[in-house]
Design a protein around this motif. Sequence first.
Motif, PDB file in Angstrom:
ATOM      1  N   ALA A  98       0.904  -1.258  -0.118  1.00 57.59           N
ATOM      2  CA  ALA A  98       0.136  -0.068   0.000  1.00 57.59           C
ATOM      3  C   ALA A  98       1.067   1.197   0.034  1.00 57.59           C
ATOM      4  N   LEU A  99       2.140   1.376   0.602  1.00 50.54           N
ATOM      5  CA  LEU A  99       2.784   2.402   0.773  1.00 50.54           C
ATOM      6  C   LEU A  99       3.607   2.762  -0.663  1.00 50.54           C
ATOM      7  N   LEU A 100       3.946   1.792  -1.456  1.00 48.86           N
ATOM      8  CA  LEU A 100       4.441   1.964  -2.545  1.00 48.86           C
ATOM      9  C   LEU A 100       3.620   2.325  -3.673  1.00 48.86           C
ATOM     10  N   SER A 101       2.403   1.916  -3.694  1.00 52.29           N
ATOM     11  CA  SER A 101       1.307   2.322  -4.453  1.00 52.29           C
ATOM     12  C   SER A 101       0.866   3.819  -3.987  1.00 52.29           C
ATOM     13  N   THR A 102       0.770   4.135  -2.950  1.00 54.18           N
ATOM     14  CA  THR A 102       0.339   5.432  -2.319  1.00 54.18           C
ATOM     15  C   THR A 102       1.309   6.453  -2.893  1.00 54.18           C
ATOM     16  N   LEU A 103       2.718   6.116  -2.796  1.00 52.96           N
ATOM     17  CA  LEU A 103       3.940   7.144  -3.204  1.00 52.96           C
ATOM     18  C   LEU A 103       3.856   7.017  -4.616  1.00 52.96           C
ATOM     19  N   THR A 104       3.561   5.951  -5.504  1.00 57.21           N
ATOM     20  CA  THR A 104       3.607   6.117  -6.893  1.00 57.21           C
ATOM     21  C   THR A 104       2.374   7.116  -7.250  1.00 57.21           C
ATOM     22  N   LEU A 105       1.145   7.058  -6.602  1.00 56.70           N
ATOM     23  CA  LEU A 105      -0.005   7.622  -7.024  1.00 56.70           C
ATOM     24  C   LEU A 105       0.240   9.171  -6.542  1.00 56.70           C
TER      25      LEU A 105
END
Length: 313
Positions: A98-105
């Motif tokens: 979730a952290l990886l996706s949030t930073l990407t978003l």
Amino acid sequence: MIRRAGARIATGAGLLLLLSLLVYIGVDLLPGDAATARLGPDATPERVAGLRHRLGLDRPVTTRYAEWLMGLLRGDLGMSTTGRPVSELLSDRIGNSALLSTLTLLLLVPLSLGVGLVAATRRGRGLSTGALLLVSVPEFAIAGALALLFAVTLRWLPSVSLIPPGESPLGHPEALVLPILSLLAVGLSYAVRAIRAATVTAFGSPQVEFLRLNGIKPGAVLRSAVIPAVLPVAVQVWLVTGVSLVGGGVLVEKVFGYPGIGESLVTSVQTGDLAVVQALVLVLGAAMLTALALADLAVVLLTPRLRTRAATA
């Protein structure tokens, strides 16, 4: 709106139930199971049969699925074949993904909007072509190319995300760069194409043509007419892309050894660990259905005509 939300929730629950049943049966039909994966190919049939009995794998798949479903209704995700509770096994990994996706978003939203608006003009034709080419490249190919360039050739970044167990990836920002760039390239290529198409449509609308004929400056036209018309589509794209980054990140995480759900999902499918597979499928499915529901709501809230119709319905 309340009736629509209730119908959405009921439909989503039914879809999740059907998805869990199909995945449970599908993984059970794959060659091998948790017993053969744990004992190895040299194990005798007697040892395999004994372990299958202890794990309950010799019972009908429908019986095991019904027991898993009853446990889920009590808030119990079950036990992994490794002997650990699934909730404990996946708690940190789901958070890391979730952290990886949030930073990407967070990077995707401004970049896709800016590039999509520019790509809709004559000067941005090259950007549109580049996005079209990039959207056809698989995530693992992009991840491999970035690792080859920045880790192997230039040696600027690590090729493997070495994060000690129990530590947050934020404490090792260098391990996040390549996975984020890989996911960003994939998400950006799709989002730019969608936003560009919406921008082209907005530029051709009667409202924009009216403002142009009245001598309104291009910047003012963009702010007052084009961007408000593009935002409903953009928000939909961002919500759906944000969830798809978690699913699409499975291969990216595997390439870089990132401690997210990717490795757990691949390993659990290979070993027939149904409890882990089911938990991950439910998380990803629920997240995608929630994103789709929020995307529909965003369209209503950001479109005055639809917002008025919903309020009077």
